[in-house]
Enzyme design. Structure first.
Site, PDB file in Angstrom:
ATOM      1  N   HIS A 163     -34.353  30.798  30.570  1.00 38.32           N
ATOM      2  CA  HIS A 163     -33.551  30.793  30.889  1.00 38.32           C
ATOM      3  C   HIS A 163     -33.948  30.699  32.513  1.00 38.32           C
ATOM      4  O   HIS A 163     -34.154  32.325  32.986  1.00 38.32           O
ATOM      5  CB  HIS A 163     -32.424  30.671  30.337  1.00 38.32           C
ATOM      6  CG  HIS A 163     -31.754  30.803  29.425  1.00 38.32           C
ATOM      7  ND1 HIS A 163     -30.925  30.463  28.666  1.00 38.32           N
ATOM      8  CD2 HIS A 163     -32.576  29.831  28.416  1.00 38.32           C
ATOM      9  CE1 HIS A 163     -30.242  30.155  27.775  1.00 38.32           C
ATOM     10  NE2 HIS A 163     -31.758  29.405  27.093  1.00 38.32           N
TER      11      HIS A 163
ATOM     12  N   TYR B 106     -21.279  33.171  31.472  1.00 37.34           N
ATOM     13  CA  TYR B 106     -20.289  33.641  31.317  1.00 37.34           C
ATOM     14  C   TYR B 106     -19.351  33.514  32.029  1.00 37.34           C
ATOM     15  O   TYR B 106     -19.059  33.033  33.019  1.00 37.34           O
ATOM     16  CB  TYR B 106     -20.586  35.008  32.326  1.00 37.34           C
ATOM     17  CG  TYR B 106     -22.398  35.899  31.825  1.00 37.34           C
ATOM     18  CD1 TYR B 106     -22.258  36.915  31.542  1.00 37.34           C
ATOM     19  CD2 TYR B 106     -23.337  35.129  31.966  1.00 37.34           C
ATOM     20  CE1 TYR B 106     -23.284  37.603  30.952  1.00 37.34           C
ATOM     21  CE2 TYR B 106     -24.690  35.896  31.438  1.00 37.34           C
ATOM     22  CZ  TYR B 106     -23.998  37.170  31.251  1.00 37.34           C
ATOM     23  OH  TYR B 106     -25.544  37.811  30.497  1.00 37.34           O
TER      24      TYR B 106
ATOM     25  N   PRO C  12     -22.843  45.778  27.683  1.00 36.58           N
ATOM     26  CA  PRO C  12     -23.902  44.747  27.609  1.00 36.58           C
ATOM     27  C   PRO C  12     -23.955  43.899  28.549  1.00 36.58           C
ATOM     28  O   PRO C  12     -24.310  43.467  28.549  1.00 36.58           O
ATOM     29  CB  PRO C  12     -22.674  44.159  26.318  1.00 36.58           C
ATOM     30  CG  PRO C  12     -22.238  44.524  25.852  1.00 36.58           C
ATOM     31  CD  PRO C  12     -21.342  46.336  27.063  1.00 36.58           C
TER      32      PRO C  12
ATOM     33  N   LYS D 115     -28.582  44.299  29.878  1.00 34.18           N
ATOM     34  CA  LYS D 115     -29.647  45.484  30.709  1.00 34.18           C
ATOM     35  C   LYS D 115     -30.015  46.366  29.276  1.00 34.18           C
ATOM     36  O   LYS D 115     -31.438  46.947  29.385  1.00 34.18           O
ATOM     37  CB  LYS D 115     -28.670  45.749  31.718  1.00 34.18           C
ATOM     38  CG  LYS D 115     -28.866  44.784  33.165  1.00 34.18           C
ATOM     39  CD  LYS D 115     -29.891  45.196  33.941  1.00 34.18           C
ATOM     40  CE  LYS D 115     -29.801  43.755  34.654  1.00 34.18           C
ATOM     41  NZ  LYS D 115     -30.899  42.714  34.236  1.00 34.18           N
TER      42      LYS D 115
ATOM     43  N   TYR E  97     -30.126  40.307  37.661  1.00 37.59           N
ATOM     44  CA  TYR E  97     -29.852  39.921  36.737  1.00 37.59           C
ATOM     45  C   TYR E  97     -31.056  39.938  35.934  1.00 37.59           C
ATOM     46  O   TYR E  97     -31.763  39.671  34.693  1.00 37.59           O
ATOM     47  CB  TYR E  97     -29.292  38.331  36.760  1.00 37.59           C
ATOM     48  CG  TYR E  97     -28.581  37.619  35.233  1.00 37.59           C
ATOM     49  CD1 TYR E  97     -27.445  38.073  34.360  1.00 37.59           C
ATOM     50  CD2 TYR E  97     -29.639  37.414  34.432  1.00 37.59           C
ATOM     51  CE1 TYR E  97     -27.188  37.812  33.358  1.00 37.59           C
ATOM     52  CE2 TYR E  97     -29.225  36.565  33.053  1.00 37.59           C
ATOM     53  CZ  TYR E  97     -28.234  36.935  32.343  1.00 37.59           C
ATOM     54  OH  TYR E  97     -27.877  36.892  31.104  1.00 37.59           O
TER      55      TYR E  97
HETATM   56  P1  FAD Z   1     -31.702  52.255  19.570  1.00 38.54           P
HETATM   57  O1  FAD Z   1     -32.275  50.455  19.367  1.00 38.54           O
HETATM   58  O2  FAD Z   1     -30.209  52.991  19.496  1.00 38.54           O
HETATM   59  O3  FAD Z   1     -32.535  53.392  18.700  1.00 38.54           O
HETATM   60  C1  FAD Z   1     -32.611  54.542  18.732  1.00 38.54           C
HETATM   61  C2  FAD Z   1     -33.214  54.763  17.040  1.00 38.54           C
HETATM   62  O4  FAD Z   1     -33.484  56.146  17.639  1.00 38.54           O
HETATM   63  C3  FAD Z   1     -32.758  53.795  16.015  1.00 38.54           C
HETATM   64  O5  FAD Z   1     -33.255  53.365  15.483  1.00 38.54           O
HETATM   65  C4  FAD Z   1     -31.804  54.907  15.260  1.00 38.54           C
HETATM   66  O6  FAD Z   1     -31.582  55.075  13.503  1.00 38.54           O
HETATM   67  C5  FAD Z   1     -32.656  56.343  15.651  1.00 38.54           C
HETATM   68  N1  FAD Z   1     -32.031  57.525  15.468  1.00 38.54           N
HETATM   69  C6  FAD Z   1     -30.670  57.733  15.887  1.00 38.54           C
HETATM   70  N2  FAD Z   1     -30.592  59.254  15.722  1.00 38.54           N
HETATM   71  C7  FAD Z   1     -31.728  59.369  14.905  1.00 38.54           C
HETATM   72  C8  FAD Z   1     -31.878  61.406  15.044  1.00 38.54           C
HETATM   73  N3  FAD Z   1     -31.969  61.741  14.757  1.00 38.54           N
HETATM   74  N4  FAD Z   1     -33.378  60.275  13.921  1.00 38.54           N
HETATM   75  C9  FAD Z   1     -34.417  59.872  13.894  1.00 38.54           C
HETATM   76  N5  FAD Z   1     -33.999  58.598  14.385  1.00 38.54           N
HETATM   77  C10 FAD Z   1     -33.096  58.826  15.407  1.00 38.54           C
HETATM   78  N6  FAD Z   1     -28.027  45.860  24.481  1.00 38.54           N
HETATM   79  C11 FAD Z   1     -27.975  44.340  25.631  1.00 38.54           C
HETATM   80  O7  FAD Z   1     -28.594  44.372  26.719  1.00 38.54           O
HETATM   81  N7  FAD Z   1     -26.839  43.179  24.649  1.00 38.54           N
HETATM   82  C12 FAD Z   1     -26.222  43.386  23.675  1.00 38.54           C
HETATM   83  O8  FAD Z   1     -26.121  42.525  23.520  1.00 38.54           O
HETATM   84  C13 FAD Z   1     -26.777  44.403  23.828  1.00 38.54           C
HETATM   85  N8  FAD Z   1     -25.608  44.743  22.161  1.00 38.54           N
HETATM   86  C14 FAD Z   1     -25.682  45.932  21.495  1.00 38.54           C
HETATM   87  C15 FAD Z   1     -24.635  45.886  20.616  1.00 38.54           C
HETATM   88  C16 FAD Z   1     -24.399  47.115  19.733  1.00 38.54           C
HETATM   89  C17 FAD Z   1     -23.182  47.759  18.855  1.00 38.54           C
HETATM   90  C18 FAD Z   1     -25.641  48.440  20.447  1.00 38.54           C
HETATM   91  C19 FAD Z   1     -25.367  49.598  19.563  1.00 38.54           C
HETATM   92  C20 FAD Z   1     -25.807  47.951  21.219  1.00 38.54           C
HETATM   93  C21 FAD Z   1     -26.138  47.649  22.152  1.00 38.54           C
HETATM   94  N9  FAD Z   1     -27.363  46.815  23.467  1.00 38.54           N
HETATM   95  C22 FAD Z   1     -27.713  45.639  24.422  1.00 38.54           C
HETATM   96  C23 FAD Z   1     -28.004  47.700  23.111  1.00 38.54           C
HETATM   97  C24 FAD Z   1     -29.660  47.850  22.979  1.00 38.54           C
HETATM   98  O9  FAD Z   1     -29.172  46.775  21.877  1.00 38.54           O
HETATM   99  C25 FAD Z   1     -29.342  49.147  23.448  1.00 38.54           C
HETATM  100  O10 FAD Z   1     -29.638  49.591  24.461  1.00 38.54           O
HETATM  101  C26 FAD Z   1     -30.943  49.266  22.710  1.00 38.54           C
HETATM  102  O11 FAD Z   1     -31.246  49.146  21.433  1.00 38.54           O
HETATM  103  C27 FAD Z   1     -31.656  50.768  23.520  1.00 38.54           C
HETATM  104  O12 FAD Z   1     -32.802  51.254  22.563  1.00 38.54           O
HETATM  105  P2  FAD Z   1     -33.175  52.649  22.102  1.00 38.54           P
HETATM  106  O13 FAD Z   1     -34.077  52.515  21.478  1.00 38.54           O
HETATM  107  O14 FAD Z   1     -33.405  53.021  23.584  1.00 38.54           O
HETATM  108  O15 FAD Z   1     -31.958  53.205  21.764  1.00 38.54           O
HETATM  109  C1  DHB Z   2     -26.156  38.321  25.136  1.00 37.21           C
HETATM  110  C2  DHB Z   2     -25.808  40.032  25.226  1.00 37.21           C
HETATM  111  C3  DHB Z   2     -25.390  40.262  26.582  1.00 37.21           C
HETATM  112  O1  DHB Z   2     -24.646  40.908  26.941  1.00 37.21           O
HETATM  113  C4  DHB Z   2     -25.525  39.179  27.433  1.00 37.21           C
HETATM  114  O2  DHB Z   2     -24.914  39.549  28.798  1.00 37.21           O
HETATM  115  C5  DHB Z   2     -25.824  38.442  27.434  1.00 37.21           C
HETATM  116  C6  DHB Z   2     -27.173  37.486  26.529  1.00 37.21           C
HETATM  117  C7  DHB Z   2     -26.674  38.666  23.833  1.00 37.21           C
HETATM  118  O3  DHB Z   2     -27.305  38.547  22.914  1.00 37.21           O
HETATM  119  O4  DHB Z   2     -27.340  36.710  23.551  1.00 37.21           O
END
Ligand code: FAD
Ligand code: DHB
Length: 453
Positions: A133, A262, A354, A358, A446
């Site tokens: 995009h 958006y 979200p 980012k 962005y």
């Molecule tokens: P996580 O993806 O949370 O990974 C952490 C891992 O550690 C998980 O697999 C978990 O199971 C594991 N873990 C936790 N505790 C323990 C423990 N005690 N022992 C061992 N393992 C453990 N970001 C966007 O940019 N756009 C979005 O639309 C968006 N939607 C989201 C929706 C939800 C519901 C959530 C919670 C987050 C969303 N995010 C979104 C944020 C994005 O998904 C996260 O920023 C990203 O997953 C971060 O990655 P991470 O590896 O740091 O953490």
């Molecule tokens: C999506 C999530 C977001 O937070 C965003 O800013 C754009 C796209 C998505 O899940 O597709």
């Protein structure tokens, strides 16, 4: 192969004696001793190759260089980067592989994240299936305008590719490379973080296990055990919660536009996104008191049409949702990102609302900096880069926090808002509609600020 093993053994041996006061001079003087010991240790098989397969026996202490807690994007990107640099690691994840792969979360990848996928050898599918995009649409009171990243920023673009697909690619690659990941590890607990020999214990069906490491990377998300293991007075926490949530749905219907929309509407925010040309992802700002059951599919499609406005509403294809969830919004940063031999990365260290997508990208950026710092330490023995990790990563994290916070304030309806606040939002969006300078600032943030790593 032998050279790599020796290098790893040397690095492991070196780090056993490492402490933050150690000077380079001392390190150089000790080198001969280390090499002799390391080569001997390698010959004896004392340091190498006792990770994934051999760590199943109860009570046996396994050793690695970096113990990674969490197999989300931060943990698995880090594992790949370390593997590529010849640094050993073991990943401990408390959920199942299927669970991690099926979590529906982020969808937009910055250029740096896509580039990282290429660098670690998992770039093929995102190129084939990701949707590039080069712009996005914003709408205020139903009146849309387009921001053209490509034109403003010399061909810049983001790639729409779901987090679950990124996770599948990482898992397949980890299997191929033999990166050890222990799923369903229960009661994962880091110990001795402020000493020279930290370790992680966990429980599996086979019993209790122990992993001795040089360093621990806390990549276990916001609710993980890593940050919680740091004494409260050793870190500072900065936080904002928002008085609303996002209701998200996935539906097997074509998106209403070829790019994201958006929308700021008096009723609240709406976002039209996608996962593929046949799969739509939509979000609606909702009350924190709302329950999923309060929102029928019919009510969601109706409200999306209102908030997205007349230009795109007729193009919304309705259909049954197959995933529906409500997520709260939060800004959170902890500082510093290090306590002793524990480094925090990704959601374990920070959360963004979200808006602007980012979260996943920040996690990837953190571990690029962390992996580089750890690799530099193992290559040279110098602690300069690992000592600089926190400040370096936080510099970029705060900028992404600012952008997500700003875009959330610009596009959402806050309960305390009066007419003046609303006019300020509309004026700022109208300025963004008309000003190339304002659009350039938006586009630059962005698509992702440069990494400078
Ligand atoms: P996580 O993806 O949370 O990974 C952490 C891992 O550690 C998980 O697999 C978990 O199971 C594991 N873990 C936790 N505790 C323990 C423990 N005690 N022992 C061992 N393992 C453990 N970001 C966007 O940019 N756009 C979005 O639309 C968006 N939607 C989201 C929706 C939800 C519901 C959530 C919670 C987050 C969303 N995010 C979104 C944020 C994005 O998904 C996260 O920023 C990203 O997953 C971060 O990655 P991470 O590896 O740091 O953490
Ligand atoms: C999506 C999530 C977001 O937070 C965003 O800013 C754009 C796209 C998505 O899940 O597709």
């Amino acid at each position: 192969m032998h050279a790599t093993a020796s290098r790893r053994a040397f690095a492991k041996y070196a780090t056993l004696s490492f402490n933050t006061d150690m000077t380079l001079e001392l390190f150089v003087c000790s080198t001969y001793y280390f090499i002799v010991q390391a080569v001997t240790a390698t010959r004896n098989g004392a340091w190498h190759g006792r990770s994934a397969e051999n760590s199943g026996r109860e009570g046996e202490a396994v050793r690695t260089q970096v113990g990674i807690i969490g197999a989300g994007p931060a943990g698995l990107f880090l594992a790949h980067l370390l593997h590529r640099s010849g640094v050993d690691c073991v990943v401990l994840e408390n959920r199942s592989r299927e669970y991690v792969e099926s979590r529906v979360r982020a969808g937009v990848l910055e250029r740096t994240t896509v580039q990282l996928m290429h660098e670690i050898g998992i770039g093929d599918r995102v190129v084939r299936e990701g949707l590039v995009h080069a712009g996005t649409t914003l709408a205020v009171n139903g009146e849309p305008f387009h921001v053209d990243f490509g034109e403003l920023l010399d061909g810049a673009a983001v790639t729409v590719y779901g987090q679950s697909e990124v996770m599948k690619d990482l898992h397949v690659s980890a299997d191929r490379l033999g990166i050890p990941i222990h799923y369903e590890a229960q009661n994962v607990t880091p110990h001795d973080l402020d000493g020279e020999r930290p370790k992680i214990t966990w429980r599996s069906q086979k019993g209790v296990h122990s992993l001795e490491c040089d360093f621990i990377a806390g990549c276990d998300g916001f609710h993980g055990v890593s940050r919680a293991s740091i004494p409260a007075d050793a870190i500072k926490v900065f936080e904002r919660t928002y008085p609303f949530g996002w209701l998200g749905i996935l539906a097997e219907v074509p998106p209403c536009n070829h790019e994201l929309i958006y929308a700021n509407h008096e009723h609240g925010f709406a976002l039209a996104s996608m996962r593929s040309p046949t799969r739509s992802r939509y979000y609606l700002q909702c009350s924190l008191d709302d329950k999923i059951e309060d929102w029928s599919d019919e009510a969601i499609w109706q409200e999306l049409a209102v908030r997205i406005g007349d230009s795109f509403a007729p193009k919304i294809t309705r259909g049954p949702s197959f995933e529906k969830s409500i997520a709260p919004l939060r800004s959170f940063v902890c500082s510093p990102l290090r306590y002793g031999r524990l480094f925090l990365a990704g959601d374990a260290a920070h959360i963004v609302p979200p808006t602007g997508a980012k979260g996943l990208n920040l996690a990837a950026a953190d571990v690029i900096v962390l992996a580089k710092a750890l690799a530099a330490f193992y290559a040279s023995g110098s602690t300069r880069e690992i000592d600089g990790y926190s400040a370096r990563a936080l510099d970029r994290i705060w900028k992404a926090e600012r952008f997500s916070w700003w875009l959330t304030h610009l596009t959402h309806r806050f309960p305390h808002m009066d007419g003046f606040d609303r006019q300020m939002q509309v004026a700022e969006l109208e300025y963004l509609r008309q000003s190339r300078a304002a659009q350039s600032v938006f586009a630059e943030n962005y698509v992702g600020l440069p990494l400078n790593a």
